[in-house]
Every structure is written in structure tokens, then in C-alpha cells.
Scaffold this motif. Structure first.
Motif, PDB file in Angstrom:
ATOM      1  N   GLY A 222       0.829  -1.196   0.000  1.00  0.00           N
ATOM      2  CA  GLY A 222       0.000   0.000   0.000  1.00  0.00           C
ATOM      3  C   GLY A 222       0.862   1.245   0.000  1.00  0.00           C
ATOM      4  N   ALA A 223       0.257   2.386   0.287  1.00  0.00           N
ATOM      5  CA  ALA A 223       0.978   3.654   0.366  1.00  0.00           C
ATOM      6  C   ALA A 223       0.295   4.539   1.392  1.00  0.00           C
ATOM      7  CB  ALA A 223       1.006   4.342  -0.994  1.00  0.00           C
ATOM      8  N   ASN A 224       1.092   5.399   2.039  1.00  0.00           N
ATOM      9  CA  ASN A 224       0.526   6.265   3.060  1.00  0.00           C
ATOM     10  C   ASN A 224       1.493   7.399   3.370  1.00  0.00           C
ATOM     11  OD1 ASN A 224      -1.431   7.098   4.899  1.00  0.00           O
ATOM     12  ND2 ASN A 224      -0.691   5.780   6.547  1.00  0.00           N
ATOM     13  N   LYS A 225       1.008   8.622   3.314  1.00  0.00           N
ATOM     14  CA  LYS A 225       1.763   9.798   3.728  1.00  0.00           C
ATOM     15  C   LYS A 225       3.117   9.891   3.030  1.00  0.00           C
ATOM     16  CE  LYS A 225      -0.472   9.950   8.263  1.00  0.00           C
ATOM     17  NZ  LYS A 225      -0.307   9.926   9.737  1.00  0.00           N
ATOM     18  N   GLY A 226       3.110   9.717   1.718  1.00  0.00           N
ATOM     19  CA  GLY A 226       4.326   9.865   0.952  1.00  0.00           C
ATOM     20  C   GLY A 226       5.315   8.726   1.097  1.00  0.00           C
ATOM     21  N   MET A 227       4.854   7.587   1.560  1.00  0.00           N
ATOM     22  CA  MET A 227       5.714   6.421   1.699  1.00  0.00           C
ATOM     23  C   MET A 227       4.996   5.198   1.135  1.00  0.00           C
ATOM     24  SD  MET A 227       7.124   7.054   5.587  1.00  0.00           S
ATOM     25  CE  MET A 227       8.740   6.345   5.381  1.00  0.00           C
ATOM     26  N   LEU A 228       5.776   4.220   0.669  1.00  0.00           N
ATOM     27  CA  LEU A 228       5.204   2.943   0.301  1.00  0.00           C
ATOM     28  C   LEU A 228       5.204   2.040   1.521  1.00  0.00           C
ATOM     29  CD1 LEU A 228       6.575   1.868  -3.213  1.00  0.00           C
ATOM     30  CD2 LEU A 228       4.438   3.027  -2.640  1.00  0.00           C
ATOM     31  N   VAL A 229       4.147   1.260   1.673  1.00  0.00           N
ATOM     32  CA  VAL A 229       4.091   0.225   2.697  1.00  0.00           C
ATOM     33  C   VAL A 229       4.435  -1.082   2.000  1.00  0.00           C
ATOM     34  CG1 VAL A 229       2.675  -0.946   4.408  1.00  0.00           C
ATOM     35  CG2 VAL A 229       2.325   1.499   3.958  1.00  0.00           C
ATOM     36  N   ALA A 288      -0.405   0.291 -12.620  1.00  0.00           N
ATOM     37  CA  ALA A 288      -0.415   1.444 -13.527  1.00  0.00           C
ATOM     38  C   ALA A 288      -0.138   2.746 -12.785  1.00  0.00           C
ATOM     39  CB  ALA A 288      -1.758   1.522 -14.256  1.00  0.00           C
ATOM     40  N   GLU A 289      -0.642   2.877 -11.561  1.00  0.00           N
ATOM     41  CA  GLU A 289      -0.396   4.096 -10.790  1.00  0.00           C
ATOM     42  C   GLU A 289       1.083   4.266 -10.476  1.00  0.00           C
ATOM     43  OE1 GLU A 289      -3.851   5.066  -7.810  1.00  0.00           O
ATOM     44  OE2 GLU A 289      -3.705   2.894  -8.025  1.00  0.00           O
ATOM     45  N   ILE A 290       1.761   3.168 -10.187  1.00  0.00           N
ATOM     46  CA  ILE A 290       3.198   3.250  -9.929  1.00  0.00           C
ATOM     47  C   ILE A 290       3.950   3.529 -11.229  1.00  0.00           C
ATOM     48  CG2 ILE A 290       5.235   1.938  -9.209  1.00  0.00           C
ATOM     49  CD1 ILE A 290       3.560   0.585  -7.120  1.00  0.00           C
ATOM     50  N   LEU A 291       3.584   2.833 -12.290  1.00  0.00           N
ATOM     51  CA  LEU A 291       4.264   3.036 -13.573  1.00  0.00           C
ATOM     52  C   LEU A 291       4.099   4.465 -14.074  1.00  0.00           C
ATOM     53  CD1 LEU A 291       3.325  -0.313 -15.338  1.00  0.00           C
ATOM     54  CD2 LEU A 291       5.645   0.444 -14.770  1.00  0.00           C
ATOM     55  N   ASN A 292       2.943   5.046 -13.803  1.00  0.00           N
ATOM     56  CA  ASN A 292       2.690   6.414 -14.247  1.00  0.00           C
ATOM     57  C   ASN A 292       3.048   7.452 -13.186  1.00  0.00           C
ATOM     58  OD1 ASN A 292       1.660   5.491 -16.720  1.00  0.00           O
ATOM     59  ND2 ASN A 292      -0.376   5.171 -15.836  1.00  0.00           N
ATOM     60  N   ASN A 293       3.721   6.995 -12.119  1.00  0.00           N
ATOM     61  CA  ASN A 293       4.201   7.871 -11.047  1.00  0.00           C
ATOM     62  C   ASN A 293       3.077   8.733 -10.468  1.00  0.00           C
ATOM     63  OD1 ASN A 293       6.365   8.589  -9.398  1.00  0.00           O
ATOM     64  ND2 ASN A 293       6.833  10.427 -10.588  1.00  0.00           N
ATOM     65  N   GLN A 294       1.967   8.072 -10.132  1.00  0.00           N
ATOM     66  CA  GLN A 294       0.782   8.770  -9.633  1.00  0.00           C
ATOM     67  C   GLN A 294       0.529   8.542  -8.146  1.00  0.00           C
ATOM     68  OE1 GLN A 294      -2.017   7.005 -12.396  1.00  0.00           O
ATOM     69  NE2 GLN A 294      -1.984   8.811 -13.723  1.00  0.00           N
ATOM     70  N   VAL A 295       1.500   7.965  -7.435  1.00  0.00           N
ATOM     71  CA  VAL A 295       1.334   7.754  -5.996  1.00  0.00           C
ATOM     72  C   VAL A 295       1.655   9.064  -5.287  1.00  0.00           C
ATOM     73  CG1 VAL A 295       2.020   6.405  -3.992  1.00  0.00           C
ATOM     74  CG2 VAL A 295       1.960   5.334  -6.255  1.00  0.00           C
ATOM     75  N   GLU A 296       0.700   9.588  -4.590  1.00  0.00           N
ATOM     76  CA  GLU A 296       0.826  10.923  -4.002  1.00  0.00           C
ATOM     77  C   GLU A 296       1.975  11.009  -3.003  1.00  0.00           C
ATOM     78  OE1 GLU A 296      -1.944  14.177  -1.584  1.00  0.00           O
ATOM     79  OE2 GLU A 296      -2.769  12.239  -2.200  1.00  0.00           O
ATOM     80  N   GLY A 297       2.792  12.040  -3.156  1.00  0.00           N
ATOM     81  CA  GLY A 297       3.803  12.352  -2.165  1.00  0.00           C
ATOM     82  C   GLY A 297       5.117  11.627  -2.302  1.00  0.00           C
ATOM     83  N   ILE A 298       5.290  10.813  -3.341  1.00  0.00           N
ATOM     84  CA  ILE A 298       6.544  10.072  -3.491  1.00  0.00           C
ATOM     85  C   ILE A 298       6.863   9.911  -4.973  1.00  0.00           C
ATOM     86  CG2 ILE A 298       5.397   7.818  -3.372  1.00  0.00           C
ATOM     87  CD1 ILE A 298       7.913   6.824  -1.836  1.00  0.00           C
ATOM     88  N   ASP A 299       8.096  10.166  -5.334  1.00  0.00           N
ATOM     89  CA  ASP A 299       8.546  10.048  -6.722  1.00  0.00           C
ATOM     90  C   ASP A 299       9.163   8.667  -6.935  1.00  0.00           C
ATOM     91  OD1 ASP A 299       9.473  10.314  -9.287  1.00  0.00           O
ATOM     92  OD2 ASP A 299      10.973  11.849  -8.825  1.00  0.00           O
TER      93      ASP A 299
END
Length: 381
Positions: A222-229, A288-299
Motif C-alpha cells: 500500500g501507500a501512506n503519507k508519501g511512503m510505500l508500505v 499502472a499508478e506506480i508506472l505512471n508515477n501517480q502515488v501521491e507524495g513520493i517520486d
């Protein structure tokens, strides 16, 4: 899952804690054998004693007319045991019901979700409430001694199922313990043999990869607050065991945690060859969200796996495919095909999934539905 982003992460982490316990195609002959199972009705057993996965000796009542599941992701295996049905479930924790939402389990055996959750609707059990619901047997996480003690003190019969170890082994141990509980030795022989055929083939293919060509992988929860879990390297945890059985390097192997949040700097230090994203319901994202760099708060764009397009996810099968569950034989082939496509290029995963669901659960899955389980991001990359 139907909840929003934050709730999804909470469920992903909660499900992981529950797992830790507070701690190539088939042959026609195997298809015939697997279909020759007993009727989908619990047997009248007579009183008998079983040894559960905690080592406890448990006296099972003469008849099992009602069961409850306490913080153990066993329902999908239970449905496999009963050939696609979920008879006599009277109570389950609300968290497990939420995590079953949108799974194939919910489609195949919706009755498993229509149960009383009042004894554990906020993550803390009330043994007296569960006693009032009246299950003949409660299935719990063998590593959760505190909850077990509370339930036994209330007078409930509790059977513990262990969650740790290779997912390809765990579902077999769960089926065997259910055989003990229901006094039906060997009931699942054909199903287990069929699964072993798929698992052994997948492991053999992966083992052909030389040591210097082993790939590294990261499993995202998952993801939370600019970090991947991410799934950690706790000994016996599913990540650790998948790495052993499918011959890859788990980049989190040096950690001692089941799940953990990590920042962009740590991800770059690991820089895995492949990123595997747990299915919806455990993870709040798609590949797709990771591939398109769409996870909020983290590049994530600088990661090798992202740049090479090697980020993959599954839809939910009977359960999240990375953690213990009876879909493990197909999951092994899916993981292998993503890590080592050349070794699995002749494996038809769609047909395998259809065949497996027909034999394990007595459920016909369309080719389109099977393809979506295997790659919900098709067309979105």
C-alpha cells in the motif's frame, strides 16, 4: 475494497498483523480426480480430539453445525474444502468481511460475508458476545494466544491455524487440519495433488535460473503519507518464503518486520528489478499508478522497475495472492511468469486459472474474468 485510500491502508496493515498472529496446465485425469470429492455438507463426526497448529489438544464436539472465524484468513480455504460453498459460518470479524469484499470468494460463496460480526467489529474481540452467537467451533490464528485464552475462558472450543511459512505449504496444512476437525481424512488428496503439480512445475522452472541471473523484487502492500508500505523480511513471512520457493532476491530480506513504510531514498537504495503490487483490498493502488508515477507524495520514476515497465499486480482472487490461500499454486506460476518470463513462456495462465477454479472450487470462470484476475491493468500501461 469499497472504502477510500486511508481505510484501504489500514486494512492492509491490519490484515498483515492478523497474518502475523500479533507477532503447466492440468491433466484430464487430475480434473476427474479433483471432482470426485465428498458432498458439500459437514459430516457428523462424533466427539474426537485433534492437535491444532499451536500444539493444543482440542476436543471437537459430536456435531459441527456452526463455526466462527476469529482474525484468521481461512475462509477461502474453508470454501475450497467445501467445494465452493461456505456452510454454517455464523460469525467472522468485521475486518475479515471487509477484506473479502470484491474477492472471487464473495462471488462464489457470498454467504460467507453475510454473518454476524458483532463480536469483533473494531479489531478487539468480545468473547462473551461470541459465546452468545453460539459457534460449535472457533477457528483462530494459532499465534494469537491472548485471544485464544479469552475465548477458551468463555467456554468456546478453539482450533488454531498457523499463518507463517510458505503460502504454497500453508493452505495445504490448513486443508489437512480441516480434515482433522471434520474427521474426513484424505478428503482433499486429489486437490492437494493437483496443486502440488502446479507448484512443483513453477518451482522447477524458477530453479533453472542461475544464481548470477536471479532477479530482485519488492512486494508493495500500500501507500501512506508519501511512503510505500512494503512486505518485510520477517523470518517465515510470506515474502521470505516466496523468495525461497521462486528463486528471487527479496530486497527487504534484512528487515525483521512483516510490513513497513519506506521512503523514496530507501526504495532507491534497493532499486529492485521487479515490483509486485498486492491485489486490490490489500493494496490501495494498481501497477499502472506506480508506472505512471501517480502515488501521491513520493517520486517513483527513477526506480529501475518503473523505468523498465516491470511493475505488476493481480486482481483479488479468492484472497490476496501473495499471502496464504488456496490460490497459491496459480500465484506461484504468476510470480514466476513476471520474474522469469522466458522460463514460463509456454504456461497459459488464463487456462490454468480457469481449470484451477473449476477443480478447487467447482466454479466456472470466464476467460475474460480470469484475464482480469491476472492483470487488472491490461490496457492501462
Amino acid at each position: 475494497m469499497k472504502s477510500k485510500f486511508g481505510a484501504l491502508i489500514a486494512l492492509a496493515l491490519a490484515g498483515s498483523v492478523a497474518l502475523a498472529g500479533c507477532s503447466s496446465g492440468s491433466s484430464s485425469s487430475s480434473a476427474t480426480a479433483a471432482s470426485e470429492t465428498t458432498a458439500n455438507t459437514p459430516q457428523q463426526t462424533g466427539p474426537h480430539t485433534v492437535t491444532d497448529h499451536s500444539g493444543a489438544q482440542v476436543e471437537i464436539p459430536a456435531q459441527i453445525n456452526s463455526v466462527a472465524f476469529e482474525q484468521i484468513p481461512l475462509v477461502s480455504t474453508y470454501v475450497a474444502y467445501f467445494d465452493g460453498e461456505a456452510p454454517n459460518i455464523v460469525a467472522t470479524s468485521e475486518r475479515l468481511v471487509n477484506m473479502m469484499d470484491d474477492t472471487m470468494l464473495a462471488e462464489i460463496a457470498p454467504e460467507a460475508l453475510d454473518v454476524d460480526t458483532s463480536f469483533d467489529n473494531q479489531g478487539t474481540i468480545n468473547a462473551e458476545t461470541l459465546l452468545g452467537i453460539g459457534p460449535d467451533v472457533v477457528f483462530n490464528n494459532a499465534r494469537n494466544a491472548q485471544n485464544r485464552g479469552a475465548m477458551e475462558a468463555a467456554g468456546l472450543t478453539v482450533v488454531g491455524f498457523d499463518t507463517m511459512g510458505a503460502p504454497t505449504d500453508t493452505y495445504v496444512r490448513w486443508l489437512r487440519l480441516l480434515e482433522d476437525v471434520y474427521n474426513e481424512p484424505g478428503k482433499n488428496d486429489a486437490k492437494i495433488a493437483y496443486g502440488d503439480t502446479l507448484i512443483n512445475d513453477a518451482e522447477a522452472r524458477a530453479s533453472r535460473v542461475p544464481e548470477d541471473q536471479k532477479r530482485s523484487a519488492l512486494i508493495v502492500m500500500g501507500a501512506n503519507k508519501g511512503m510505500l508500505v512494503v512486505a518485510g523480511g520477517q523470518d517465515g513471512w510470506f515474502t521470505d518464503r516466496w523468495a525461497e520457493t521462486m528463486n528471487f532476491t527479496n530486497v527487504t530480506a534484512d528487515s525483521q518486520e512483516g510490513t513497513m513504510p519506506v521512503n523514496a531514498e530507501q526504495l532507491q537504495a534497493w532499486d529492485p528489478d521487479v515490483i509486485l503490487v498486492t491485489g486490490k483490498g490489500q493494496s490501495s493502488m494498481t501497477a499502472a499508478e506506480i508506472l505512471n508515477n501517480q502515488v501521491e507524495g513520493i517520486d517513483l520514476s527513477t526506480l529501475r522497475a518503473v523505468q523498465n515497465g516491470e511493475v505488476y499486480t493481480t486482481e483479488l482472487g479468492m484472497w490476496n495472492w501473495f499471502t496464504p490461500g488456496p490460490d497459491a499454486p496459480v500465484a506461484a506460476n504468476w510470480i514466476g511468469s513476471k520474474l522469469y518470463p522466458a522460463e514460463f513462456d509456454d504456461v497459459d495462465l488464463v487456462t490454468m486459472t480457469q481449470d484451477y477454479y473449476a477443480q478447487m472450487y467447482g466454479h466456472q470462470v470466464s476467460g475474460e474474468r480470469a484475464a482480469k484476475i491476472l492483470d487488472p491493468d491490461a490496457g492501462l500501461r
